[in-house]
Motif scaffolding. Sequence first.
Motif, short mmCIF file in Angstrom:
data_model
loop_
_atom_site.label_atom_id
_atom_site.label_comp_id
_atom_site.label_asym_id
_atom_site.label_seq_id
_atom_site.Cartn_x
_atom_site.Cartn_y
_atom_site.Cartn_z
N LYS A 1 -2.32 -12.47 4.83
CA LYS A 1 -2.27 -11.09 4.37
C LYS A 1 -2.19 -10.16 5.56
O LYS A 1 -2.91 -10.32 6.55
CB LYS A 1 -3.52 -10.75 3.55
CG LYS A 1 -3.60 -11.43 2.20
CD LYS A 1 -4.82 -10.96 1.43
CE LYS A 1 -4.91 -11.62 0.07
NZ LYS A 1 -6.06 -11.15 -0.72
N SER B 1 0.24 -2.58 -1.05
CA SER B 1 -0.13 -2.25 0.32
C SER B 1 -1.00 -1.00 0.32
O SER B 1 -0.94 -0.18 -0.61
CB SER B 1 1.11 -2.03 1.18
OG SER B 1 0.75 -1.66 2.50
N TYR B 2 -1.79 -0.87 1.38
CA TYR B 2 -2.63 0.32 1.56
C TYR B 2 -2.16 1.12 2.77
O TYR B 2 -2.85 2.05 3.22
CB TYR B 2 -4.10 -0.10 1.71
CG TYR B 2 -4.55 -0.86 0.50
CD1 TYR B 2 -5.14 -0.22 -0.58
CD2 TYR B 2 -4.30 -2.23 0.39
CE1 TYR B 2 -5.49 -0.92 -1.73
CE2 TYR B 2 -4.65 -2.95 -0.74
CZ TYR B 2 -5.23 -2.28 -1.80
OH TYR B 2 -5.56 -2.98 -2.93
N GLN C 1 0.08 -6.10 6.27
CA GLN C 1 0.36 -4.82 5.65
C GLN C 1 0.71 -4.98 4.17
O GLN C 1 0.44 -4.10 3.38
CB GLN C 1 1.50 -4.12 6.40
CG GLN C 1 1.10 -3.67 7.79
CD GLN C 1 2.17 -2.81 8.45
OE1 GLN C 1 3.24 -2.59 7.89
NE2 GLN C 1 1.88 -2.33 9.65
N ILE C 2 1.34 -6.10 3.82
CA ILE C 2 1.53 -6.45 2.41
C ILE C 2 0.35 -7.33 2.02
O ILE C 2 0.20 -8.44 2.52
CB ILE C 2 2.86 -7.20 2.19
CG1 ILE C 2 4.05 -6.39 2.71
CG2 ILE C 2 3.03 -7.54 0.71
CD1 ILE C 2 4.28 -5.08 2.00
N THR C 3 -0.49 -6.83 1.14
CA THR C 3 -1.71 -7.56 0.80
C THR C 3 -1.57 -8.47 -0.41
O THR C 3 -2.35 -9.40 -0.59
CB THR C 3 -2.86 -6.57 0.55
OG1 THR C 3 -2.46 -5.65 -0.48
CG2 THR C 3 -3.20 -5.80 1.81
N HIS D 1 7.30 -9.47 3.11
CA HIS D 1 8.08 -8.76 2.10
C HIS D 1 8.53 -9.65 0.93
O HIS D 1 9.14 -9.16 -0.01
CB HIS D 1 9.29 -8.07 2.73
CG HIS D 1 8.91 -6.85 3.52
ND1 HIS D 1 8.87 -5.59 2.96
CD2 HIS D 1 8.51 -6.71 4.81
CE1 HIS D 1 8.49 -4.71 3.88
NE2 HIS D 1 8.27 -5.37 5.00
N ILE E 1 -5.73 -1.58 7.17
CA ILE E 1 -4.89 -2.42 6.32
C ILE E 1 -5.67 -2.84 5.08
O ILE E 1 -5.13 -2.87 3.98
CB ILE E 1 -4.40 -3.65 7.11
CG1 ILE E 1 -3.44 -3.22 8.22
CG2 ILE E 1 -3.70 -4.65 6.18
CD1 ILE E 1 -2.97 -4.36 9.10
N PHE F 1 1.44 1.97 2.88
CA PHE F 1 2.75 2.52 2.55
C PHE F 1 2.74 4.01 2.83
O PHE F 1 1.71 4.68 2.72
CB PHE F 1 3.08 2.32 1.07
CG PHE F 1 3.51 0.92 0.71
CD1 PHE F 1 4.25 0.14 1.59
CD2 PHE F 1 3.21 0.39 -0.53
CE1 PHE F 1 4.66 -1.13 1.25
CE2 PHE F 1 3.62 -0.89 -0.89
CZ PHE F 1 4.34 -1.65 0.02
#
Length: 321
Positions: free
Chosen positions: A4, A131-132, A6-8, A92, A143, A134
């Motif tokens: 995990k 994400s947190y 930036q994309i969680t 992604h 993050i 964006f």
Amino acid sequence: MPFKGQITGGTCVLFERPVSADALSNALSGFNVVRRTDGSDHWAFGGPGVSIAFRPEINGYVAVKTTDRPWPDEMGDPATEPMVFGAWSMGHFGPFTYPGSLERAAQHSWGWPEGKTVANRHTAFVRILASYVFGEVSGDTPIFPAEYDAVGELAFLTDVALAVMAVPGALCYFNPNGESLRSYAGVKASLTFATEQTVPPLDVYCNVRLFNVDEGWLVMDTVGNGQLGLPDLPDLEACVKKNKGYNLQEVDAFLRNTTLYVWRQGEVFRDGDTIDGPGGVRWRARVRKQGLLTPPRRTLRFFPEDGTKPPDVVFRDRDTE
């Protein structure tokens, strides 16, 4: 190894034909759609879609993006497909996605037999990513916010996926992080059961697989448990000798129930600990940095205390520690 960042969290829906941004926006009208988004310069980072508010108070948003081509199961070659490889390495296609995830999901689609072939019909997909970080955020935006809830995030992503599956041409739900394929009806049924039992719908998020190995042994494992927590939870492996007569449905239930135990209690197993399991015997845990099988991830590997001696092929890690 996938992780995990930036994309969680993420999941997707496979389609038999491309999806328009208008159709996607209409299907998601029941959510707090904050804006329509343009496609990226390269398809690997997603086409046109929408941004949905998930937990805006901590900058939690979900990007829903169309992709007008099949799922790239090889995840790109760094020399010949650097953009695809870069998109994969940045999460992604999902934070725990590993090359070959769709092929393995179809091969081990035991809970939904149609999944073994239905994915072959897809020509497009919609990805759903959380994400947190964006949008416009400061350099010190975390993050993972202090209030991060991995399972709550998964539940929201699955609700979004169900809405996307109402778009004409949708074939199935596909969680590449847990290598899980499910029909719309199957996801709905699992969510209903999980709500009644007050547990996460593990069969939606994470798959259970079965493999034959050398010397008459079987390995059953989970894939995708890392989605359930922070830090990432280990997957589980159960190794049994074929001629001992273990009920494989009981082994499956053992893996699911032990996953729930670890999710609730934390990583309480130490190397060599034992637990009651199938066959009326104790099962001994081995803490492993690397699982026996792809994808790469930490595992708890269990062996029944039934007098059998495991061969090296199941006792050692896939890569020597």
